[in-house]
Design a protein around this motif. Structure first.
Motif, PDB file in Angstrom:
ATOM      1  N   ARG A  33      42.416  82.597  34.656  1.00 14.02           N
ATOM      2  CA  ARG A  33      43.717  81.934  34.782  1.00 14.02           C
ATOM      3  C   ARG A  33      43.667  81.025  35.999  1.00 14.02           C
ATOM      4  O   ARG A  33      43.185  81.416  37.046  1.00 14.02           O
ATOM      5  N   ASP A  34      44.221  79.824  35.872  1.00 13.22           N
ATOM      6  CA  ASP A  34      44.250  78.900  36.998  1.00 13.22           C
ATOM      7  C   ASP A  34      45.450  79.161  37.902  1.00 13.22           C
ATOM      8  O   ASP A  34      45.433  78.802  39.068  1.00 13.22           O
ATOM      9  N   ALA A  35      46.489  79.753  37.381  1.00 11.21           N
ATOM     10  CA  ALA A  35      47.680  80.062  38.174  1.00 11.21           C
ATOM     11  C   ALA A  35      48.231  81.410  37.726  1.00 11.21           C
ATOM     12  O   ALA A  35      47.993  81.848  36.600  1.00 11.21           O
ATOM     13  N   ARG A  41      41.842  80.619  30.030  1.00  9.32           N
ATOM     14  CA  ARG A  41      40.987  79.559  29.519  1.00  9.32           C
ATOM     15  C   ARG A  41      39.532  79.991  29.646  1.00  9.32           C
ATOM     16  O   ARG A  41      39.196  80.793  30.519  1.00  9.32           O
ATOM     17  N   ALA A  43      35.709  80.061  30.738  1.00  7.23           N
ATOM     18  CA  ALA A  43      35.039  79.676  31.983  1.00  7.23           C
ATOM     19  C   ALA A  43      33.564  80.031  31.885  1.00  7.23           C
ATOM     20  O   ALA A  43      33.152  80.801  31.018  1.00  7.23           O
ATOM     21  N   GLU A  47      31.541  80.665  37.371  1.00  8.74           N
ATOM     22  CA  GLU A  47      32.921  80.499  37.851  1.00  8.74           C
ATOM     23  C   GLU A  47      33.657  81.837  37.877  1.00  8.74           C
ATOM     24  O   GLU A  47      34.335  82.155  38.853  1.00  8.74           O
ATOM     25  N   ARG A  51      35.013  83.914  41.238  1.00 11.17           N
ATOM     26  CA  ARG A  51      36.400  84.356  41.421  1.00 11.17           C
ATOM     27  C   ARG A  51      36.466  85.840  41.762  1.00 11.17           C
ATOM     28  O   ARG A  51      37.290  86.257  42.568  1.00 11.17           O
TER      29      ARG A  51
END
Length: 103
Positions: A33-35, A41, A43, A47, A51
């Motif tokens: 999740r980007d936020a 999404r 990846a 990546e 994270r």
């Protein structure tokens, strides 16, 4: 392939645990999740693991190494349990390791 399982892992995998047949869906790549609350999404593994590392480092910086705990299994081999405790102590910096050996 056994006559009962027909190649599945059992009731949950063949019927989703609800008695209705549906195809078995398996993730083939990590999702991020980007936020907060954002959509997942696809990846890359690099990546996703970056994270994880960043999250572990942030938690350790904010709360200290005792933030982490590790749980191991008595049915695992001695080598696997040794690796789990070594990871907990050497990588995470925590002595909080337990197992179900006592139960």
């Amino acid at each position: 392939m056994g006559p009962t399982s027909r190649g599945t892992l059992g009731r949950s995998s063949s019927a989703g645990g609800h008695g209705v047949a549906r195809p078995y869906v398996r993730l083939t790549q990590p999702l991020v999740r980007d936020a907060k609350g954002g959509e997942l999404r696809p990846a890359t593994w690099d990546e996703a693991l970056d994270r994880v590392v960043a999250g572990f480092q942030a938690a350790k910086a904010a709360h200290g190494p005792t933030t982490f705990g590790t749980f191991s299994c008595s049915k695992a081999t001695n080598e696997v349990n040794f690796a789990a405790q070594k990871f907990s102590r050497a990588v995470l910096g925590s002595n909080n390791i337990d197992s179900c050996n006592r139960t």
